[in-house]
Design a protein around this motif. Sequence first.
Motif, PDB file in Angstrom:
ATOM      1  N   MET A 209       0.813  -1.207   0.000  1.00  0.00           N
ATOM      2  CA  MET A 209       0.000   0.000   0.000  1.00  0.00           C
ATOM      3  C   MET A 209       0.854   1.267   0.000  1.00  0.00           C
ATOM      4  N   THR A 212       2.527   3.251  -3.644  1.00  0.00           N
ATOM      5  CA  THR A 212       1.531   3.853  -4.517  1.00  0.00           C
ATOM      6  C   THR A 212       2.195   4.561  -5.690  1.00  0.00           C
ATOM      7  N   GLN A 294      -4.893   3.951  -4.899  1.00  0.00           N
ATOM      8  CA  GLN A 294      -4.827   4.858  -3.750  1.00  0.00           C
ATOM      9  C   GLN A 294      -4.638   6.306  -4.184  1.00  0.00           C
ATOM     10  N   SER A 298      -7.370   9.254  -3.285  1.00  0.00           N
ATOM     11  CA  SER A 298      -6.970  10.460  -2.555  1.00  0.00           C
ATOM     12  C   SER A 298      -7.639  11.721  -3.117  1.00  0.00           C
ATOM     13  N   ASP A 324      -9.451  -1.392   0.126  1.00  0.00           N
ATOM     14  CA  ASP A 324      -8.776  -0.268  -0.533  1.00  0.00           C
ATOM     15  C   ASP A 324      -9.402   1.048  -0.085  1.00  0.00           C
ATOM     16  N   ALA A 328      -7.645   3.967   2.280  1.00  0.00           N
ATOM     17  CA  ALA A 328      -7.543   5.332   1.761  1.00  0.00           C
ATOM     18  C   ALA A 328      -8.110   6.364   2.719  1.00  0.00           C
ATOM     19  N   LYS A 383      -9.640   3.235   8.279  1.00  0.00           N
ATOM     20  CA  LYS A 383      -8.215   2.926   8.107  1.00  0.00           C
ATOM     21  C   LYS A 383      -7.662   2.203   9.325  1.00  0.00           C
TER      22      LYS A 383
END
Length: 407
Positions: A209, A212, A294, A298, A324, A328, A383
Amino acid sequence: MVKKNIWIINEYAGSPYHGMGVRHYYLGKELLKFGYNVTIITASYSHLFKNPPKVKDRFELEKIDGIDYLWIKVPQYKKSWDKKRLVKWFLFTYFLFKLPLSKLSKPDYIIISTNETLPVLPAYKLAKKHNSKLIFEVRDIWPLSIIELGNYSPKHPFIKLLKYFEDMAIKKSDLIVSVLPNYGEYLKDNGYKDKNFIYIPNGVDLEDMERTEPLNEDIKKQIPMDKFKVAYTGTVGIANALEYLVEAGKILKDYKDILILIVGEGGEKEKLQKMAEGYDNIKFLPAIPKRQVQSLLSLVDACYIGWRNKNIYKYGVSANKIFDYMYAGKPIIHAINTKNDIVTMANCGMSVEAENPKAIAEAILKLYNMSQGERKKLGENGKKYVIENHSYEKLAKKLIKALEELK
Protein backbone atom coordinates in the motif's frame (compact mmCIF):
# COMPACT_ATOMS: atom_id res chain seq x y z
CA MET A 1 12.85 -26.98 11.48
CA VAL A 2 11.87 -28.76 8.27
CA LYS A 3 10.01 -26.42 5.97
CA LYS A 4 6.47 -27.44 5.10
CA ASN A 5 5.10 -27.15 1.60
CA ILE A 6 1.78 -25.55 0.74
CA TRP A 7 0.13 -25.88 -2.65
CA ILE A 8 -2.57 -23.36 -3.50
CA ILE A 9 -4.73 -24.36 -6.46
CA ASN A 10 -6.64 -21.37 -7.82
CA GLU A 11 -7.06 -20.87 -11.55
CA TYR A 12 -7.62 -17.13 -11.03
CA ALA A 13 -4.53 -16.52 -8.89
CA GLY A 14 -2.36 -13.75 -10.26
CA SER A 15 -0.02 -11.18 -8.76
CA PRO A 16 0.37 -7.40 -8.81
CA TYR A 17 2.32 -7.90 -12.04
CA HIS A 18 -0.56 -9.62 -13.82
CA GLY A 19 -3.71 -7.97 -12.52
CA MET A 20 -6.47 -9.06 -10.19
CA GLY A 21 -6.46 -12.23 -8.13
CA VAL A 22 -3.78 -11.19 -5.62
CA ARG A 23 -5.05 -12.77 -2.36
CA HIS A 24 -2.80 -15.80 -2.59
CA TYR A 25 0.22 -13.81 -3.74
CA TYR A 26 0.03 -11.69 -0.60
CA LEU A 27 -0.77 -14.62 1.69
CA GLY A 28 2.05 -16.55 0.02
CA LYS A 29 4.56 -13.79 0.69
CA GLU A 30 3.66 -13.81 4.38
CA LEU A 31 3.75 -17.62 4.58
CA LEU A 32 7.29 -17.52 3.18
CA LYS A 33 8.34 -15.26 6.06
CA PHE A 34 7.06 -17.89 8.52
CA GLY A 35 9.15 -20.65 6.94
CA TYR A 36 6.72 -22.27 4.50
CA ASN A 37 7.38 -23.08 0.86
CA VAL A 38 4.50 -21.92 -1.32
CA THR A 39 3.49 -23.15 -4.78
CA ILE A 40 0.56 -21.46 -6.52
CA ILE A 41 -0.97 -23.60 -9.27
CA THR A 42 -2.96 -21.37 -11.58
CA ALA A 43 -4.10 -20.83 -15.15
CA SER A 44 -2.17 -18.88 -17.76
CA TYR A 45 -5.18 -16.74 -18.56
CA SER A 46 -8.04 -15.06 -16.73
CA HIS A 47 -10.36 -12.31 -17.90
CA LEU A 48 -9.28 -10.50 -14.72
CA PHE A 49 -5.63 -10.33 -15.83
CA LYS A 50 -4.40 -7.10 -17.37
CA ASN A 51 -1.01 -8.57 -18.21
CA PRO A 52 -1.26 -12.37 -18.66
CA PRO A 53 1.98 -14.38 -18.42
CA LYS A 54 3.52 -15.50 -21.68
CA VAL A 55 3.28 -19.28 -21.39
CA LYS A 56 4.43 -21.53 -24.23
CA ASP A 57 4.47 -25.01 -22.71
CA ARG A 58 1.57 -26.84 -21.07
CA PHE A 59 3.20 -26.37 -17.65
CA GLU A 60 5.66 -23.58 -16.85
CA LEU A 61 7.28 -22.89 -13.50
CA GLU A 62 8.14 -19.33 -12.56
CA LYS A 63 9.39 -17.88 -9.28
CA ILE A 64 7.72 -14.59 -8.38
CA ASP A 65 8.99 -12.83 -5.26
CA GLY A 66 9.93 -16.18 -3.71
CA ILE A 67 6.66 -17.94 -4.57
CA ASP A 68 6.70 -20.81 -7.07
CA TYR A 69 4.02 -20.30 -9.71
CA LEU A 70 3.04 -23.25 -11.87
CA TRP A 71 1.19 -21.87 -14.87
CA ILE A 72 -1.12 -24.26 -16.69
CA LYS A 73 -1.66 -23.17 -20.28
CA VAL A 74 -5.34 -22.64 -21.10
CA PRO A 75 -7.24 -20.94 -23.95
CA GLN A 76 -7.83 -17.21 -23.83
CA TYR A 77 -11.32 -15.74 -23.96
CA LYS A 78 -12.72 -12.22 -24.21
CA LYS A 79 -15.50 -11.84 -21.65
CA SER A 80 -16.54 -13.52 -18.41
CA TRP A 81 -19.58 -15.07 -20.14
CA ASP A 82 -17.57 -16.35 -23.15
CA LYS A 83 -18.21 -20.05 -23.85
CA LYS A 84 -14.42 -20.54 -24.08
CA ARG A 85 -14.32 -19.88 -20.34
CA LEU A 86 -16.25 -23.11 -19.82
CA VAL A 87 -13.67 -24.93 -21.97
CA LYS A 88 -10.95 -23.41 -19.80
CA TRP A 89 -12.61 -24.77 -16.64
CA PHE A 90 -12.59 -28.31 -17.95
CA LEU A 91 -9.05 -28.10 -19.35
CA PHE A 92 -7.63 -26.65 -16.13
CA THR A 93 -9.31 -29.43 -14.16
CA TYR A 94 -8.07 -32.10 -16.57
CA PHE A 95 -4.46 -30.92 -16.46
CA LEU A 96 -4.45 -30.96 -12.66
CA PHE A 97 -4.44 -34.75 -13.09
CA LYS A 98 -1.30 -34.39 -15.25
CA LEU A 99 0.86 -32.13 -13.08
CA PRO A 100 4.65 -32.52 -13.48
CA LEU A 101 5.02 -33.86 -9.94
CA SER A 102 8.76 -34.48 -10.31
CA LYS A 103 9.24 -30.70 -10.54
CA LEU A 104 7.17 -29.94 -7.44
CA SER A 105 7.85 -30.38 -3.74
CA LYS A 106 5.61 -32.92 -2.02
CA PRO A 107 2.78 -30.94 -0.40
CA ASP A 108 1.94 -31.06 3.28
CA TYR A 109 -1.16 -28.98 2.65
CA ILE A 110 -3.24 -28.49 -0.48
CA ILE A 111 -5.53 -25.47 -0.52
CA ILE A 112 -8.15 -25.71 -3.25
CA SER A 113 -9.60 -22.25 -3.78
CA THR A 114 -12.07 -22.25 -6.62
CA ASN A 115 -15.23 -20.60 -7.83
CA GLU A 116 -16.55 -23.33 -10.10
CA THR A 117 -15.97 -26.54 -8.18
CA LEU A 118 -14.65 -28.92 -10.85
CA PRO A 119 -11.00 -28.77 -9.64
CA VAL A 120 -12.08 -30.21 -6.29
CA LEU A 121 -11.82 -33.75 -7.68
CA PRO A 122 -8.15 -33.63 -8.77
CA ALA A 123 -7.27 -31.66 -5.62
CA TYR A 124 -8.80 -34.43 -3.48
CA LYS A 125 -6.95 -37.11 -5.49
CA LEU A 126 -3.66 -35.23 -5.10
CA ALA A 127 -4.21 -34.88 -1.34
CA LYS A 128 -4.81 -38.63 -1.04
CA LYS A 129 -1.79 -39.46 -3.20
CA HIS A 130 0.56 -37.31 -1.10
CA ASN A 131 -1.15 -37.90 2.27
CA SER A 132 -1.67 -34.13 2.47
CA LYS A 133 -4.20 -32.14 4.42
CA LEU A 134 -6.95 -30.77 2.13
CA ILE A 135 -8.21 -27.25 2.74
CA PHE A 136 -11.29 -26.04 0.87
CA GLU A 137 -11.30 -22.25 0.53
CA VAL A 138 -14.54 -20.51 -0.44
CA ARG A 139 -14.34 -17.06 -2.01
CA ASP A 140 -17.75 -17.19 -3.72
CA ILE A 141 -20.39 -19.81 -2.97
CA TRP A 142 -20.78 -21.87 -6.11
CA PRO A 143 -23.10 -22.98 -7.55
CA LEU A 144 -25.40 -20.80 -5.40
CA SER A 145 -23.86 -17.62 -6.83
CA ILE A 146 -24.69 -18.44 -10.43
CA ILE A 147 -28.10 -19.82 -9.47
CA GLU A 148 -29.04 -16.49 -7.86
CA LEU A 149 -27.06 -14.03 -9.99
CA GLY A 150 -27.26 -15.89 -13.31
CA ASN A 151 -30.82 -17.19 -12.88
CA TYR A 152 -29.84 -20.81 -13.51
CA SER A 153 -32.07 -23.61 -12.31
CA PRO A 154 -30.71 -25.79 -9.49
CA LYS A 155 -31.92 -28.72 -11.61
CA HIS A 156 -29.69 -27.85 -14.58
CA PRO A 157 -27.29 -30.79 -15.15
CA PHE A 158 -24.17 -28.61 -15.00
CA ILE A 159 -25.35 -26.89 -11.82
CA LYS A 160 -26.01 -30.30 -10.26
CA LEU A 161 -22.45 -31.33 -11.23
CA LEU A 162 -21.00 -28.23 -9.55
CA LYS A 163 -23.12 -28.91 -6.47
CA TYR A 164 -21.87 -32.51 -6.33
CA PHE A 165 -18.25 -31.33 -6.21
CA GLU A 166 -19.07 -28.60 -3.68
CA ASP A 167 -20.51 -31.28 -1.40
CA MET A 168 -17.43 -33.43 -2.00
CA ALA A 169 -15.15 -30.56 -1.02
CA ILE A 170 -17.06 -29.89 2.19
CA LYS A 171 -17.19 -33.57 3.16
CA LYS A 172 -13.60 -34.51 2.26
CA SER A 173 -11.69 -31.43 3.42
CA ASP A 174 -9.79 -31.32 6.70
CA LEU A 175 -10.45 -27.60 7.04
CA ILE A 176 -12.79 -25.11 5.38
CA VAL A 177 -11.66 -21.50 5.00
CA SER A 178 -13.87 -18.71 3.72
CA VAL A 179 -13.54 -15.00 3.10
CA LEU A 180 -17.25 -14.72 3.95
CA PRO A 181 -17.88 -13.93 7.64
CA ASN A 182 -21.16 -15.85 7.81
CA TYR A 183 -20.16 -18.92 5.78
CA GLY A 184 -20.52 -21.01 8.93
CA GLU A 185 -24.27 -20.35 8.68
CA TYR A 186 -24.23 -21.64 5.10
CA LEU A 187 -22.64 -24.86 6.34
CA LYS A 188 -25.34 -25.24 8.99
CA ASP A 189 -28.09 -24.41 6.48
CA ASN A 190 -26.80 -27.26 4.31
CA GLY A 191 -26.45 -29.83 7.09
CA TYR A 192 -22.72 -29.46 7.81
CA LYS A 193 -22.82 -27.92 11.27
CA ASP A 194 -19.83 -29.85 12.64
CA LYS A 195 -17.27 -28.99 9.95
CA ASN A 196 -13.92 -27.46 10.87
CA PHE A 197 -14.38 -23.88 9.62
CA ILE A 198 -12.37 -20.67 9.96
CA TYR A 199 -13.05 -17.17 8.62
CA ILE A 200 -10.02 -15.58 6.93
CA PRO A 201 -11.12 -12.52 4.94
CA ASN A 202 -9.34 -10.65 2.21
CA GLY A 203 -7.05 -7.89 3.32
CA VAL A 204 -4.32 -5.40 2.57
CA ASP A 205 -0.59 -5.71 2.20
CA LEU A 206 0.64 -2.77 4.23
CA GLU A 207 4.04 -2.65 2.52
CA ASP A 208 2.47 -2.72 -0.92
CA MET A 209 0.00 0.00 0.00
CA GLU A 210 2.96 2.30 0.55
CA ARG A 211 4.19 1.66 -3.00
CA THR A 212 1.53 3.85 -4.52
CA GLU A 213 2.13 5.04 -8.06
CA PRO A 214 0.96 8.48 -9.24
CA LEU A 215 -2.23 8.53 -11.25
CA ASN A 216 -1.81 8.77 -15.01
CA GLU A 217 -2.18 12.40 -16.07
CA ASP A 218 -4.81 11.58 -18.70
CA ILE A 219 -7.00 10.15 -15.93
CA LYS A 220 -6.19 12.82 -13.37
CA LYS A 221 -7.16 15.68 -15.65
CA GLN A 222 -10.65 14.14 -16.06
CA ILE A 223 -11.35 14.40 -12.31
CA PRO A 224 -12.59 17.89 -11.36
CA MET A 225 -11.20 19.25 -8.11
CA ASP A 226 -14.15 21.56 -7.39
CA LYS A 227 -16.84 18.87 -6.94
CA PHE A 228 -17.90 16.43 -4.22
CA LYS A 229 -16.88 13.13 -5.76
CA VAL A 230 -18.28 9.67 -4.94
CA ALA A 231 -16.21 6.92 -6.60
CA TYR A 232 -16.64 3.27 -7.40
CA THR A 233 -13.47 1.46 -8.50
CA GLY A 234 -13.26 -2.10 -9.76
CA THR A 235 -15.04 -4.57 -12.02
CA VAL A 236 -18.19 -3.25 -13.66
CA GLY A 237 -20.13 -6.50 -13.48
CA ILE A 238 -23.59 -7.83 -12.73
CA ALA A 239 -22.87 -8.59 -9.07
CA ASN A 240 -21.83 -4.99 -8.40
CA ALA A 241 -25.37 -3.67 -9.01
CA LEU A 242 -24.09 -0.36 -10.32
CA GLU A 243 -27.32 0.55 -12.10
CA TYR A 244 -28.64 1.62 -8.69
CA LEU A 245 -25.71 4.01 -8.24
CA VAL A 246 -26.46 5.42 -11.70
CA GLU A 247 -30.12 5.84 -10.71
CA ALA A 248 -29.00 7.59 -7.52
CA GLY A 249 -26.93 9.92 -9.67
CA LYS A 250 -30.02 10.73 -11.72
CA ILE A 251 -31.91 11.59 -8.53
CA LEU A 252 -29.08 14.00 -7.62
CA LYS A 253 -28.89 15.63 -11.05
CA ASP A 254 -29.74 19.10 -9.71
CA TYR A 255 -26.76 19.04 -7.32
CA LYS A 256 -24.26 20.41 -9.80
CA ASP A 257 -21.29 20.03 -7.45
CA ILE A 258 -21.84 16.29 -6.77
CA LEU A 259 -20.15 13.90 -9.23
CA ILE A 260 -20.50 10.10 -9.46
CA LEU A 261 -17.32 8.42 -10.76
CA ILE A 262 -17.37 4.81 -11.99
CA VAL A 263 -13.80 3.63 -12.60
CA GLY A 264 -13.24 0.25 -14.23
CA GLU A 265 -14.21 -2.13 -17.01
CA GLY A 266 -16.64 -5.02 -17.24
CA GLY A 267 -19.60 -6.55 -18.99
CA GLU A 268 -22.14 -4.04 -17.62
CA LYS A 269 -20.25 -0.86 -18.52
CA GLU A 270 -21.85 -0.23 -21.92
CA LYS A 271 -25.35 -0.70 -20.51
CA LEU A 272 -24.61 1.68 -17.63
CA GLN A 273 -23.18 4.30 -19.98
CA LYS A 274 -26.40 4.22 -22.00
CA MET A 275 -28.40 4.60 -18.78
CA ALA A 276 -26.35 7.66 -17.85
CA GLU A 277 -26.57 9.43 -21.23
CA GLY A 278 -27.49 13.08 -20.77
CA TYR A 279 -26.42 13.19 -17.10
CA ASP A 280 -23.27 15.25 -16.70
CA ASN A 281 -23.00 14.34 -13.01
CA ILE A 282 -22.16 10.68 -13.82
CA LYS A 283 -18.74 10.02 -15.29
CA PHE A 284 -17.04 6.81 -16.42
CA LEU A 285 -13.28 6.29 -16.42
CA PRO A 286 -11.24 3.30 -17.64
CA ALA A 287 -9.67 0.74 -15.32
CA ILE A 288 -6.41 1.80 -13.70
CA PRO A 289 -3.47 -0.24 -12.37
CA LYS A 290 -3.95 -1.45 -8.80
CA ARG A 291 -1.00 0.58 -7.53
CA GLN A 292 -2.67 3.75 -8.80
CA VAL A 293 -5.93 3.11 -6.94
CA GLN A 294 -4.83 4.86 -3.75
CA SER A 295 -3.73 7.89 -5.78
CA LEU A 296 -7.17 8.08 -7.36
CA LEU A 297 -8.97 7.60 -4.06
CA SER A 298 -6.97 10.46 -2.56
CA LEU A 299 -8.77 12.77 -5.00
CA VAL A 300 -12.34 11.77 -4.07
CA ASP A 301 -14.55 12.51 -1.08
CA ALA A 302 -16.41 9.22 -0.59
CA CYS A 303 -16.51 5.69 -2.00
CA TYR A 304 -19.32 3.38 -3.02
CA ILE A 305 -19.83 -0.36 -3.18
CA GLY A 306 -23.11 -2.17 -3.69
CA TRP A 307 -24.59 -5.63 -4.13
CA ARG A 308 -27.78 -7.21 -5.35
CA ASN A 309 -30.66 -7.94 -3.01
CA LYS A 310 -30.09 -11.68 -3.07
CA ASN A 311 -30.26 -14.35 -0.40
CA ILE A 312 -26.62 -15.28 -1.00
CA TYR A 313 -25.36 -12.05 0.56
CA LYS A 314 -26.70 -12.97 3.96
CA TYR A 315 -23.50 -15.02 4.24
CA GLY A 316 -21.43 -11.85 3.84
CA VAL A 317 -18.93 -10.38 1.40
CA SER A 318 -15.20 -9.68 1.44
CA ALA A 319 -14.50 -7.45 -1.55
CA ASN A 320 -10.94 -6.19 -1.93
CA LYS A 321 -12.19 -2.76 -2.93
CA ILE A 322 -13.73 -2.26 0.53
CA PHE A 323 -10.28 -2.61 2.07
CA ASP A 324 -8.78 -0.27 -0.53
CA TYR A 325 -11.44 2.30 0.38
CA MET A 326 -10.84 1.86 4.11
CA TYR A 327 -7.06 2.14 3.78
CA ALA A 328 -7.54 5.33 1.76
CA GLY A 329 -9.35 6.81 4.76
CA LYS A 330 -12.51 7.61 2.84
CA PRO A 331 -16.09 7.29 4.14
CA ILE A 332 -17.94 4.45 2.43
CA ILE A 333 -21.51 4.01 1.23
CA HIS A 334 -22.30 0.28 1.31
CA ALA A 335 -25.55 -0.94 -0.27
CA ILE A 336 -26.08 -4.45 1.09
CA ASN A 337 -28.48 -6.60 3.07
CA THR A 338 -26.42 -8.71 5.45
CA LYS A 339 -25.36 -9.19 9.04
CA ASN A 340 -21.78 -8.44 10.11
CA ASP A 341 -21.46 -5.56 7.64
CA ILE A 342 -17.88 -4.33 7.89
CA VAL A 343 -18.77 -0.68 7.24
CA THR A 344 -21.13 -0.72 10.22
CA MET A 345 -18.69 -2.67 12.40
CA ALA A 346 -15.87 -0.22 11.65
CA ASN A 347 -18.14 2.85 11.80
CA CYS A 348 -16.56 4.10 8.62
CA GLY A 349 -19.54 5.18 6.55
CA MET A 350 -23.16 4.39 5.86
CA SER A 351 -24.83 1.09 5.07
CA VAL A 352 -28.09 1.25 3.15
CA GLU A 353 -30.58 -1.16 1.63
CA ALA A 354 -29.39 -2.97 -1.50
CA GLU A 355 -31.00 -2.05 -4.84
CA ASN A 356 -32.46 1.16 -3.40
CA PRO A 357 -31.29 4.21 -5.41
CA LYS A 358 -33.24 6.61 -3.19
CA ALA A 359 -31.42 5.32 -0.08
CA ILE A 360 -28.08 5.56 -1.92
CA ALA A 361 -28.83 9.14 -2.96
CA GLU A 362 -29.82 10.06 0.61
CA ALA A 363 -26.55 8.58 1.95
CA ILE A 364 -24.56 10.61 -0.60
CA LEU A 365 -26.38 13.77 0.51
CA LYS A 366 -25.73 13.01 4.19
CA LEU A 367 -22.00 12.73 3.55
CA TYR A 368 -22.11 15.79 1.28
CA ASN A 369 -23.74 17.83 4.06
CA MET A 370 -21.31 16.65 6.75
CA SER A 371 -18.40 18.79 7.77
CA GLN A 372 -15.03 17.82 6.39
CA GLY A 373 -14.01 16.89 9.94
CA GLU A 374 -16.93 14.46 10.32
CA ARG A 375 -16.09 12.76 7.03
CA LYS A 376 -12.44 12.61 8.01
CA LYS A 377 -13.33 10.87 11.29
CA LEU A 378 -15.30 8.17 9.45
CA GLY A 379 -12.37 7.65 7.10
CA GLU A 380 -9.91 7.40 10.00
CA ASN A 381 -12.13 4.78 11.65
CA GLY A 382 -11.97 2.65 8.51
CA LYS A 383 -8.22 2.93 8.11
CA LYS A 384 -7.58 2.02 11.73
CA TYR A 385 -9.92 -0.98 11.49
CA VAL A 386 -8.41 -2.39 8.31
CA ILE A 387 -4.83 -2.06 9.59
CA GLU A 388 -5.68 -3.72 12.90
CA ASN A 389 -7.80 -6.55 11.47
CA HIS A 390 -6.98 -7.12 7.81
CA SER A 391 -3.25 -6.98 7.25
CA TYR A 392 -2.06 -10.04 5.33
CA GLU A 393 0.55 -10.66 8.02
CA LYS A 394 -2.20 -11.17 10.62
CA LEU A 395 -4.34 -13.20 8.21
CA ALA A 396 -1.38 -15.49 7.42
CA LYS A 397 -0.77 -16.04 11.15
CA LYS A 398 -4.41 -17.03 11.55
CA LEU A 399 -4.13 -19.50 8.66
CA ILE A 400 -0.91 -21.00 10.01
CA LYS A 401 -2.46 -21.52 13.44
CA ALA A 402 -5.40 -23.35 11.84
CA LEU A 403 -3.10 -25.52 9.68
CA GLU A 404 -0.88 -26.48 12.59
CA GLU A 405 -3.90 -27.57 14.63
CA LEU A 406 -4.89 -30.13 11.99
CA LYS A 407 -4.29 -33.72 13.04
